[in-house]
Design a protein around this motif. Structure first.
Motif, PDB file in Angstrom:
ATOM      1  N   UNK A 182       6.215  10.523   7.330  1.00  0.00           N
ATOM      2  CA  UNK A 182       6.086  10.614   5.879  1.00  0.00           C
ATOM      3  C   UNK A 182       5.393   9.348   5.391  1.00  0.00           C
ATOM      4  N   UNK A 183       4.326   9.521   4.633  1.00  0.00           N
ATOM      5  CA  UNK A 183       3.606   8.378   4.078  1.00  0.00           C
ATOM      6  C   UNK A 183       3.618   8.484   2.567  1.00  0.00           C
ATOM      7  N   UNK A 184       4.210   7.495   1.913  1.00  0.00           N
ATOM      8  CA  UNK A 184       4.208   7.415   0.452  1.00  0.00           C
ATOM      9  C   UNK A 184       3.113   6.434   0.081  1.00  0.00           C
ATOM     10  N   UNK A 185       2.022   6.956  -0.464  1.00  0.00           N
ATOM     11  CA  UNK A 185       0.824   6.173  -0.771  1.00  0.00           C
ATOM     12  C   UNK A 185       0.939   5.584  -2.174  1.00  0.00           C
ATOM     13  N   UNK A 186       1.101   4.268  -2.245  1.00  0.00           N
ATOM     14  CA  UNK A 186       1.206   3.567  -3.520  1.00  0.00           C
ATOM     15  C   UNK A 186      -0.061   2.784  -3.842  1.00  0.00           C
ATOM     16  N   UNK A 187      -1.131   3.033  -3.112  1.00  0.00           N
ATOM     17  CA  UNK A 187      -2.346   2.233  -3.276  1.00  0.00           C
ATOM     18  C   UNK A 187      -3.138   2.599  -4.525  1.00  0.00           C
ATOM     19  N   UNK A 188      -2.787   3.694  -5.194  1.00  0.00           N
ATOM     20  CA  UNK A 188      -3.523   4.065  -6.411  1.00  0.00           C
ATOM     21  C   UNK A 188      -3.309   3.046  -7.529  1.00  0.00           C
ATOM     22  N   UNK A 189      -2.288   2.201  -7.399  1.00  0.00           N
ATOM     23  CA  UNK A 189      -2.028   1.165  -8.393  1.00  0.00           C
ATOM     24  C   UNK A 189      -2.848  -0.095  -8.146  1.00  0.00           C
ATOM     25  N   UNK A 190      -3.536  -0.155  -7.009  1.00  0.00           N
ATOM     26  CA  UNK A 190      -4.297  -1.343  -6.622  1.00  0.00           C
ATOM     27  C   UNK A 190      -5.762  -1.196  -7.013  1.00  0.00           C
ATOM     28  N   UNK A 191      -6.527  -2.255  -6.833  1.00  0.00           N
ATOM     29  CA  UNK A 191      -7.965  -2.189  -7.093  1.00  0.00           C
ATOM     30  C   UNK A 191      -8.615  -1.262  -6.072  1.00  0.00           C
ATOM     31  N   UNK A 192      -9.817  -0.800  -6.370  1.00  0.00           N
ATOM     32  CA  UNK A 192     -10.511   0.136  -5.480  1.00  0.00           C
ATOM     33  C   UNK A 192     -10.747  -0.462  -4.098  1.00  0.00           C
ATOM     34  N   UNK A 232       2.349  10.958  -8.647  1.00  0.00           N
ATOM     35  CA  UNK A 232       1.858   9.687  -8.135  1.00  0.00           C
ATOM     36  C   UNK A 232       3.088   8.833  -7.952  1.00  0.00           C
ATOM     37  N   UNK A 233       3.333   8.294  -6.830  1.00  0.00           N
ATOM     38  CA  UNK A 233       2.470   8.179  -5.671  1.00  0.00           C
ATOM     39  C   UNK A 233       2.418   9.478  -4.855  1.00  0.00           C
ATOM     40  N   UNK A 234       1.310   9.645  -4.137  1.00  0.00           N
ATOM     41  CA  UNK A 234       1.145  10.809  -3.276  1.00  0.00           C
ATOM     42  C   UNK A 234       2.023  10.661  -2.035  1.00  0.00           C
ATOM     43  N   UNK A 235       2.592  11.778  -1.613  1.00  0.00           N
ATOM     44  CA  UNK A 235       3.425  11.783  -0.418  1.00  0.00           C
ATOM     45  C   UNK A 235       2.784  12.737   0.573  1.00  0.00           C
ATOM     46  N   UNK A 286       0.837  -1.208   0.000  1.00  0.00           N
ATOM     47  CA  UNK A 286       0.000   0.000   0.000  1.00  0.00           C
ATOM     48  C   UNK A 286       0.870   1.256   0.000  1.00  0.00           C
ATOM     49  N   UNK A 287       2.006   1.164   0.641  1.00  0.00           N
ATOM     50  CA  UNK A 287       2.884   2.315   0.736  1.00  0.00           C
ATOM     51  C   UNK A 287       3.920   2.106   1.819  1.00  0.00           C
ATOM     52  N   UNK A 288       4.675   3.162   2.093  1.00  0.00           N
ATOM     53  CA  UNK A 288       5.694   3.108   3.135  1.00  0.00           C
ATOM     54  C   UNK A 288       5.492   4.261   4.106  1.00  0.00           C
ATOM     55  N   UNK A 289       5.861   4.011   5.338  1.00  0.00           N
ATOM     56  CA  UNK A 289       5.775   5.007   6.400  1.00  0.00           C
ATOM     57  C   UNK A 289       7.171   5.197   6.960  1.00  0.00           C
ATOM     58  N   UNK A 290       7.611   6.444   7.005  1.00  0.00           N
ATOM     59  CA  UNK A 290       8.928   6.789   7.539  1.00  0.00           C
ATOM     60  C   UNK A 290       8.709   7.744   8.708  1.00  0.00           C
ATOM     61  N   UNK A 291       9.208   7.376   9.873  1.00  0.00           N
ATOM     62  CA  UNK A 291       9.032   8.196  11.067  1.00  0.00           C
ATOM     63  C   UNK A 291      10.398   8.665  11.569  1.00  0.00           C
ATOM     64  N   UNK A 292      10.472   9.947  11.902  1.00  0.00           N
ATOM     65  CA  UNK A 292      11.716  10.520  12.402  1.00  0.00           C
ATOM     66  C   UNK A 292      11.455  11.368  13.628  1.00  0.00           C
TER      67      UNK A 292
END
Length: 177
Positions: free
Chosen positions: A147-157, A129-132, A78-84
């Motif tokens: 930081x959330x990199x949303x890669x879910x736009x490539x998946x089904x609804x 795309x992907x949205x950050x 779905x994406x990646x989450x980076x926390x600092x």
């Protein structure tokens, strides 16, 4: 009369044994459920920021992040989450936005989101795309950024919706203590 007494005492003894066995089974089931629940609702801390590691979040190593996670749903990313967590920097989000604009990113208007009674500055890219998305807050001399990199736009609804629900569960679990 002795036979009658023996039959009743035998029934009482058997009922006691069944009752004890039932109590033991219930206790074992409750402990098992508690351990299963605890393993699935893991709370982790990054300094004073605590958050729940939701189902589908898998930690990985990223040298640019204190904590980094891949968010998955049904074996799809779905994406990646980076926390600092860094020393307090009140210009962190503005500096980040300026740097990314130099690299061609456009941003939507910066807003403030309230998560568990704490204000987070929120910034999201507009043209890529992907949205950050960025969530940033200051607390006790530290700046926390997510930081959330949303890669879910490539998946089904359906999968995209489930990914969004998982991420919102994570975001809603953020607490500063």
């Amino acid at each position: 009369m002795a036979k009658k007494f023996f039959d009743y005492s035998f029934q009482i003894e058997r009922t006691k044994k069944l009752g004890i066995a039932f109590v033991i089974v219930v206790v074992v089931l409750l402990v098992s459920f508690f351990l299963f629940y605890k393993s699935k609702s893991n709370v982790t801390k990054l300094n004073q920021l605590s958050y729940k590691v939701v189902l589908g979040m898998n930690q990985f190593e990223d040298r640019n992040c204190n904590h980094a996670y891949r968010l998955n749903y049904q074996k799809k990313t779905c994406g990646t989450i980076c926390m600092n967590s860094i020393k307090k920097d009140s210009n962190y989000l503005s500096d980040l936005q300026d740097e990314m604009q130099k690299n061609g990113f456009l941003f939507k208007k910066k807003t403030v989101k309230k998560i568990n009674n704490k204000d987070y500055s929120y910034l999201e890219t507009a043209n890529k795309i992907p949205l950050i998305s960025y969530y940033v807050t200051d607390y006790n001399g530290k700046t926390y950024s997510i930081e959330y990199i949303d890669q879910s736009s490539y998946l089904t609804k359906t999968n995209e919706k489930k990914c969004g629900e998982s991420f919102h569960d994570f975001i809603n679990s953020l607490k500063l203590k």
